[in-house]
Design a protein around this motif. Structure first.
Motif, PDB file in Angstrom:
ATOM      1  N   GLU A   1       0.832  -1.208   0.000  1.00  0.00           N
ATOM      2  CA  GLU A   1       0.000   0.000   0.000  1.00  0.00           C
ATOM      3  C   GLU A   1       0.869   1.262   0.000  1.00  0.00           C
ATOM      4  OE1 GLU A   1      -3.047   2.162   3.129  1.00  0.00           O
ATOM      5  OE2 GLU A   1      -2.996  -0.023   3.066  1.00  0.00           O
ATOM      6  N   TYR A   2       1.908   1.253   0.802  1.00  0.00           N
ATOM      7  CA  TYR A   2       2.796   2.404   0.907  1.00  0.00           C
ATOM      8  C   TYR A   2       3.513   2.656  -0.418  1.00  0.00           C
ATOM      9  CZ  TYR A   2       5.623   5.771   3.486  1.00  0.00           C
ATOM     10  OH  TYR A   2       6.204   6.930   3.938  1.00  0.00           O
ATOM     11  N   ARG A   3       3.980   1.580  -1.068  1.00  0.00           N
ATOM     12  CA  ARG A   3       4.656   1.722  -2.364  1.00  0.00           C
ATOM     13  C   ARG A   3       3.676   2.241  -3.432  1.00  0.00           C
ATOM     14  NH1 ARG A   3       9.819  -0.580  -2.989  1.00  0.00           N
ATOM     15  NH2 ARG A   3      10.431  -1.859  -1.233  1.00  0.00           N
ATOM     16  N   THR A   4       2.446   1.760  -3.370  1.00  0.00           N
ATOM     17  CA  THR A   4       1.433   2.240  -4.314  1.00  0.00           C
ATOM     18  C   THR A   4       1.208   3.732  -4.131  1.00  0.00           C
ATOM     19  OG1 THR A   4       0.362   0.073  -4.294  1.00  0.00           O
ATOM     20  CG2 THR A   4      -0.946   1.911  -5.116  1.00  0.00           C
ATOM     21  N   ASN A   5       1.104   4.159  -2.872  1.00  0.00           N
ATOM     22  CA  ASN A   5       0.952   5.595  -2.588  1.00  0.00           C
ATOM     23  C   ASN A   5       2.168   6.385  -3.071  1.00  0.00           C
ATOM     24  OD1 ASN A   5      -1.545   5.172  -1.424  1.00  0.00           O
ATOM     25  ND2 ASN A   5      -0.759   5.165   0.675  1.00  0.00           N
ATOM     26  N   LEU A   6       3.337   5.821  -2.880  1.00  0.00           N
ATOM     27  CA  LEU A   6       4.562   6.477  -3.340  1.00  0.00           C
ATOM     28  C   LEU A   6       4.542   6.651  -4.861  1.00  0.00           C
ATOM     29  CD1 LEU A   6       7.462   7.571  -3.022  1.00  0.00           C
ATOM     30  CD2 LEU A   6       8.250   5.193  -3.069  1.00  0.00           C
ATOM     31  N   ASN A   7       4.168   5.598  -5.556  1.00  0.00           N
ATOM     32  CA  ASN A   7       4.115   5.674  -7.021  1.00  0.00           C
ATOM     33  C   ASN A   7       3.102   6.720  -7.477  1.00  0.00           C
ATOM     34  OD1 ASN A   7       6.083   3.746  -7.404  1.00  0.00           O
ATOM     35  ND2 ASN A   7       4.612   2.050  -7.526  1.00  0.00           N
ATOM     36  N   THR A   8       1.975   6.766  -6.797  1.00  0.00           N
ATOM     37  CA  THR A   8       0.963   7.769  -7.133  1.00  0.00           C
ATOM     38  C   THR A   8       1.504   9.170  -6.899  1.00  0.00           C
ATOM     39  OG1 THR A   8      -0.795   6.225  -6.512  1.00  0.00           O
ATOM     40  CG2 THR A   8      -1.394   8.542  -6.643  1.00  0.00           C
ATOM     41  N   ASP A   9       2.128   9.365  -5.734  1.00  0.00           N
ATOM     42  CA  ASP A   9       2.690  10.683  -5.409  1.00  0.00           C
ATOM     43  C   ASP A   9       3.815  11.077  -6.375  1.00  0.00           C
ATOM     44  OD1 ASP A   9       0.910  10.909  -3.356  1.00  0.00           O
ATOM     45  OD2 ASP A   9       2.376  10.579  -1.740  1.00  0.00           O
ATOM     46  N   MET A  10       4.598  10.096  -6.810  1.00  0.00           N
ATOM     47  CA  MET A  10       5.716  10.396  -7.717  1.00  0.00           C
ATOM     48  C   MET A  10       5.206  10.871  -9.085  1.00  0.00           C
ATOM     49  SD  MET A  10       8.550   7.512  -6.789  1.00  0.00           S
ATOM     50  CE  MET A  10       9.671   8.052  -8.059  1.00  0.00           C
ATOM     51  N   THR A  11       4.078  10.347  -9.506  1.00  0.00           N
ATOM     52  CA  THR A  11       3.547  10.800 -10.802  1.00  0.00           C
ATOM     53  C   THR A  11       3.110  12.259 -10.737  1.00  0.00           C
ATOM     54  OG1 THR A  11       1.327   9.994 -10.278  1.00  0.00           O
ATOM     55  CG2 THR A  11       2.775   8.506 -11.507  1.00  0.00           C
TER      56      THR A  11
ATOM     57  N   TRP B   1      10.716  12.545  -0.495  1.00  0.00           N
ATOM     58  CA  TRP B   1      11.285  11.372  -1.146  1.00  0.00           C
ATOM     59  C   TRP B   1      12.248  10.645  -0.215  1.00  0.00           C
ATOM     60  CZ3 TRP B   1      11.050   7.682  -4.470  1.00  0.00           C
ATOM     61  CH2 TRP B   1      12.192   7.016  -4.885  1.00  0.00           C
ATOM     62  N   ILE B   2      13.082  11.404   0.472  1.00  0.00           N
ATOM     63  CA  ILE B   2      14.023  10.810   1.443  1.00  0.00           C
ATOM     64  C   ILE B   2      13.251  10.128   2.573  1.00  0.00           C
ATOM     65  CG2 ILE B   2      15.777  11.370   3.186  1.00  0.00           C
ATOM     66  CD1 ILE B   2      16.766  13.572   1.244  1.00  0.00           C
ATOM     67  N   ASN B   3      12.210  10.777   3.066  1.00  0.00           N
ATOM     68  CA  ASN B   3      11.380  10.178   4.128  1.00  0.00           C
ATOM     69  C   ASN B   3      10.732   8.876   3.658  1.00  0.00           C
ATOM     70  OD1 ASN B   3      12.011  12.249   5.857  1.00  0.00           O
ATOM     71  ND2 ASN B   3      10.113  13.390   5.505  1.00  0.00           N
ATOM     72  N   TYR B   4      10.210   8.889   2.420  1.00  0.00           N
ATOM     73  CA  TYR B   4       9.628   7.667   1.858  1.00  0.00           C
ATOM     74  C   TYR B   4      10.668   6.546   1.833  1.00  0.00           C
ATOM     75  CZ  TYR B   4       4.982   8.924  -0.030  1.00  0.00           C
ATOM     76  OH  TYR B   4       3.670   9.237  -0.187  1.00  0.00           O
ATOM     77  N   GLN B   5      11.859   6.847   1.326  1.00  0.00           N
ATOM     78  CA  GLN B   5      12.905   5.833   1.212  1.00  0.00           C
ATOM     79  C   GLN B   5      13.318   5.293   2.576  1.00  0.00           C
ATOM     80  OE1 GLN B   5      15.989   7.706  -1.191  1.00  0.00           O
ATOM     81  NE2 GLN B   5      15.414   6.364  -2.893  1.00  0.00           N
TER      82      GLN B   5
END
Length: 147
Positions: A48-58, A66-70
């Motif tokens: 779920e978190y990776r999906t949210n990250l991908n959505t946010d990155m688009t 980005w650093i916090n996500y990583q």
């Protein structure tokens, strides 16, 4: 008779050991199941978190976000790896408890077999004694023929 009582006592003790081993096995299986559920929850959360990250990155994100996500994903991956190790340990505990239960069950079966053999031997001896008494009674009766 005392030997038969001793066998019964040993069989009763073996039954208690089987019951105790079954309880221990149940506890190990519950622990495994809980660890498995926790691991599944972490993996789902990671997905779920990776999906949210991908959505946010688009849509574009700041470098600090980005650093916090990583960092968070790395922490999550470590937690997942630790839970996988924990699940592996629970699996070993379940195997050990299962083998212990099987050993106790086998011992109980051995005591049951011995007790059954003892009971059969006792019954056979009693039957032979009864037959011997009946033969002696028949022999005495045949010797007392009325004249």
């Amino acid at each position: 008779m005392a030997q038969n009582g001793a066998l019964a006592t040993l069989k009763d003790l073996a039954e208690k050991e089987v019951d105790d081993a079954a309880l221990q096995l149940g506890a190990m299986r519950r622990g495994y199941q809980q660890a498995e559920e926790q691991l599944t929850m972490l993996i789902d959360y990671q997905h779920e978190y990776r999906t949210n990250l991908n959505t946010d990155m688009t849509q574009g994100i700041g470098s600090q976000r980005w650093i916090n996500y990583q960092q968070f994903i790395q922490t999550l991956e470590k937690a997942i790896e630790q839970h996988r190790q924990q699940l592996s340990q629970w699996d070993q505990k379940v195997d050990k408890a299962l083998n212990f239960w099987r050993e106790k069950k086998q011992r109980l079966q051995a005591w049951t077999t011995l007790q059954n053999r003892q009971a059969s031997a006792t019954l056979l001896a009693e039957n032979r004694l009864d037959q011997k008494k009946m033969d002696e009674f028949a022999q005495r009766a045949s010797m007392r023929k009325p004249e």
